[in-house]
Design a protein around this motif. Structure first.
Motif, short mmCIF file in Angstrom:
data_model
loop_
_atom_site.label_atom_id
_atom_site.label_comp_id
_atom_site.label_asym_id
_atom_site.label_seq_id
_atom_site.Cartn_x
_atom_site.Cartn_y
_atom_site.Cartn_z
N PRO A 42 -0.93 7.81 -5.60
CA PRO A 42 -0.09 8.54 -4.64
C PRO A 42 -0.86 9.57 -3.82
CG PRO A 42 1.04 8.34 -6.76
CD PRO A 42 -0.36 7.84 -6.96
N ALA A 43 -1.96 10.09 -4.35
CA ALA A 43 -2.73 11.10 -3.62
C ALA A 43 -3.37 10.54 -2.36
CB ALA A 43 -3.80 11.70 -4.53
N LEU A 44 -3.45 9.22 -2.24
CA LEU A 44 -4.05 8.62 -1.06
C LEU A 44 -3.08 8.52 0.11
CD1 LEU A 44 -6.05 5.70 -2.73
CD2 LEU A 44 -6.93 7.89 -1.92
N ALA B 144 -3.30 5.23 -13.10
CA ALA B 144 -2.97 5.93 -11.86
C ALA B 144 -1.61 5.52 -11.29
CB ALA B 144 -4.05 5.69 -10.82
N TYR B 145 -0.96 4.52 -11.89
CA TYR B 145 0.36 4.11 -11.42
C TYR B 145 1.39 5.18 -11.78
CZ TYR B 145 -0.83 -0.76 -10.21
OH TYR B 145 -1.35 -1.88 -9.62
N PRO B 146 2.38 5.41 -10.93
CA PRO B 146 3.43 6.37 -11.29
C PRO B 146 4.27 5.86 -12.45
CG PRO B 146 3.99 5.25 -9.24
CD PRO B 146 2.59 4.85 -9.58
N TYR B 147 4.62 6.77 -13.33
CA TYR B 147 5.50 6.46 -14.46
C TYR B 147 6.93 6.73 -13.99
CZ TYR B 147 7.34 6.45 -19.23
OH TYR B 147 8.05 6.17 -20.37
N LEU B 148 7.68 5.66 -13.76
CA LEU B 148 8.97 5.78 -13.07
C LEU B 148 10.15 5.79 -14.03
CD1 LEU B 148 8.29 3.26 -10.14
CD2 LEU B 148 7.99 5.75 -10.14
N ALA C 145 2.09 14.62 -4.60
CA ALA C 145 1.28 13.75 -5.47
C ALA C 145 0.85 14.44 -6.76
CB ALA C 145 0.06 13.24 -4.69
N GLY C 146 0.44 15.69 -6.69
CA GLY C 146 -0.04 16.37 -7.87
C GLY C 146 1.03 16.65 -8.90
N ARG C 147 2.29 16.51 -8.52
CA ARG C 147 3.41 16.78 -9.44
C ARG C 147 4.04 15.51 -10.00
NH1 ARG C 147 3.55 21.06 -5.67
NH2 ARG C 147 3.80 23.11 -6.68
N ALA D 36 0.82 -1.21 0.00
CA ALA D 36 0.00 0.00 0.00
C ALA D 36 0.85 1.26 0.00
CB ALA D 36 -0.93 0.01 1.21
N GLY D 37 2.12 1.13 -0.35
CA GLY D 37 3.06 2.24 -0.22
C GLY D 37 2.78 3.42 -1.12
N ASN D 38 2.00 3.22 -2.19
CA ASN D 38 1.61 4.33 -3.07
C ASN D 38 0.09 4.36 -3.24
OD1 ASN D 38 3.63 5.88 -5.51
ND2 ASN D 38 4.41 4.96 -3.64
N GLY D 39 -0.61 3.92 -2.21
CA GLY D 39 -2.06 3.89 -2.31
C GLY D 39 -2.69 3.41 -1.03
N ALA D 40 -3.65 2.48 -1.15
CA ALA D 40 -4.38 2.01 0.02
C ALA D 40 -5.05 0.68 -0.30
CB ALA D 40 -5.44 3.04 0.42
N PRO D 41 -5.41 -0.08 0.72
CA PRO D 41 -6.22 -1.28 0.47
C PRO D 41 -7.54 -0.89 -0.20
CG PRO D 41 -5.35 -1.30 2.71
CD PRO D 41 -5.06 0.07 2.15
N TYR D 42 -7.97 -1.73 -1.13
CA TYR D 42 -9.21 -1.43 -1.85
C TYR D 42 -10.38 -2.12 -1.16
CZ TYR D 42 -12.84 -1.51 -5.41
OH TYR D 42 -14.02 -1.38 -6.06
N ILE D 43 -11.38 -1.32 -0.81
CA ILE D 43 -12.62 -1.84 -0.25
C ILE D 43 -13.73 -1.59 -1.27
CG2 ILE D 43 -14.32 -1.66 1.61
CD1 ILE D 43 -11.68 -2.77 2.55
N PRO D 44 -14.39 -2.64 -1.78
CA PRO D 44 -15.46 -2.45 -2.77
C PRO D 44 -16.59 -1.60 -2.20
CG PRO D 44 -14.80 -4.75 -2.65
CD PRO D 44 -14.13 -4.06 -1.50
#
Length: 482
Positions: A351-353, A384-388, A361-363, A186-194
């Motif tokens: 990343p905004a999460l 939504a994945y970062p382009y690394l 995150a916005g940059r 969850a390092g760039n997001g969060a657990p997904y809850i439906p």
């Protein structure tokens, strides 16, 4: 000749033969506490700390929000598989040094014959090995330290930390030049809850990322949503803890059984994946999404041996509410009531999460900013994945807007679309840890080039003077007399 029977002798000899780690060559900077801060003290944090040490990079700090080493990482906490899902032969955190490998550690304790007998590594054995690795190499980790905000300042970062000491929590600000995010799934997001589960209270719902009291589920009716490995592992753990019944609900008509990632597991594709055109990397990520995440055979067999396990393929939950102390729902027109629900529904990357990324995150350049697929091949989740970059670093969304982002390296599953693997797991270590360490070394060196230029042009004392060879200088006159 008497051979040592010390179980760590191979590892001891390995460190002796490669010699001591280089001294820290990075010039100190006023106001800088750390050259590198590694966020996450599990297998990633320890492996990076050792690799940076061997590269001669000092002032490295590993932080972890867990209160102690027993609660850090996943292997003794949120991981519930019996065996690792990867082959036992994969290179791990040993950094190319066989004496530090799992195989060497295991054979020293249980014998080579025992190693030959195992097909995959037991999860608890892997946890034992990682604890040994950490202590044998004396990797310090600052537990009870949570990163709450990354604040860019000039050519470094101000890191806002919550440091826990018993019941006391204090806020601390430290500075660092480089950051490695080795902070898990969850390092760039969060657990997904439906959406269907969002109204359920914690008393009746948990995600597989949570610490779950499975003993409390004894005699209970449990629903598991999802059909990837973590969902099957949670279902099995509940059954083994004595749950009265477990129902697993899967959206797909059939459980995913084709591990498409294996098609690119050979060295050519593995080593060079980053250099593939964006269209191919995107297509590979889409192929994985279409095929689905495959649970290992033994994870499926672990639940199917229980007569009180019930599988519901091709089903989705649309609503759920707690009534009379139970979770009531209707699935495919059939009513159900459960005592507890476990969401094995994966993670959302955004990343905004992440609160610590609020100012960044916005940059950050995302895949949707970089690549526009055909309309029939679009995927909002992958976009939504970062382009690394090549060393798993963030890139700017707008050129020149946030150059400091290149100093943050993303060693977690958010790197999947860019690098084709669940980065942070064992398969990514051989390729990606050296790449990140080499980039950090290069950047730190070039950032202080004036100091290094002075150092490499500095005066060096002579090892000897002419007196040691003066008597051997050829002299014609003396030669003729002789």
């Amino acid at each position: 000749m008497t051979l040592s029977t010390h179980p760590d002798q191979h590892a001891i000899d390995t460190l002796r033969l490669i010699g001591p780690a280089p001294d820290n060559w990075v010039p100190p900077r006023a106001g800088i506490d750390h050259n590198v801060v590694i966020v996450g003290g599990g297998q990633t944090g320890t492996a990076f700390a050792f690799a940076l040490r061997r590269a001669g990079i000092g002032q490295v700090s590993v932080i972890d929000a867990a209160p102690d080493e027993d609660h850090a990482g996943v292997w003794l906490n949120r991981a519930r598989m019996n065996k690792l899902r990867t082959p036992k032969t994969l290179v791990g955190p040993e950094a190319g040094l066989p004496g530090l490998s799992f195989q060497a550690w295991y054979e020293a304790r249980f014998g080579a014959a025992s190693y030959e007998e195992i097909d995959r590594i037991a999860r608890t054995r892997w946890a034992e090995y990682l604890a040994w690795y950490r202590h044998f190499l004396d990797i310090p980790i600052r537990y009870g330290t949570r990163l709450t905000l990354i604040e860019p300042v000039d050519e470094h970062f101000r890191l806002h930390l919550e440091v826990r000491d018993g019941a006391t929590v204090k806020s601390v600000v430290e500075t660092a030049r480089k950051i490695i995010l080795g902070n898990g799934v969850a390092g760039n997001g969060a657990p997904y809850i439906p959406p269907a589960l969002k109204n359920l209270p914690p008393s009746h719902l948990a995600h597989t990322a949570d610490a779950i009291d499975f003993a409390a589920l004894r005699g209970k009716s449990v629903a598991v949503i999802g059909a990837a490995a973590s969902a099957f592992d949670a279902a099995a753990t509940a059954l083994e803890a004595g749950a009265a019944e477990v129902h697993l609900f899967a959206r797909r008509e059939r459980i995913a059984s084709v591990p498409v990632i294996r098609t690119r597991a050979y060295p050519g594709a593995y080593d060079n994946y980053f250099h593939l055109p964006d269209a191919i990397r995107w297509a590979q990520a889409r192929r994985f999404r279409r095929a689905g995440s495959t649970p290992p055979v033994d994870a499926v067999e672990r639940v199917t041996r229980f007569p009180n396990f019930h599988l519901h393929p091709g089903t989705s939950w649309t609503e759920a509410d707690v009534r009379n102390g139970r979770v009531e729902t209707s699935v495919a027109g059939e009513p159900f009531a459960f005592d507890f629900v476990i969401a094995g529904t994966g993670y959302v990357v955004d990343p905004a999460l992440r609160p610590e990324l609020a100012q960044l995150a916005g940059r950050i350049r995302l895949w949707r900013d970089q690549y526009v697929p055909a309309s029939n091949d679009s995927d909002d989740a992958l976009g939504a994945y970062p382009y690394l970059g090549a060393a798993l670093e963030y890139l700017e969304k707008t050129e020149g807007d946030a150059p400091y982002l290149r100093n943050i390296h993303v060693y977690n599953p958010a790197a999947f679309v860019s690098f084709g693997l669940p980065v942070g797991d064992v398969p990514s270590m051989k390729r990606d840890i050296p790449a990140v360490v080499q980039r950090i070394s290069r950047d730190l060196f070039l950032a202080d080039l004036h100091a290094h230029e002075a150092r490499i042009n500095g005066d060096i004392a002579a090892d000897f003077d002419a007196s040691i060879y003066a008597g051997s200088i050829w002299q014609r006159d003396k030669a003729d007399i002789a």
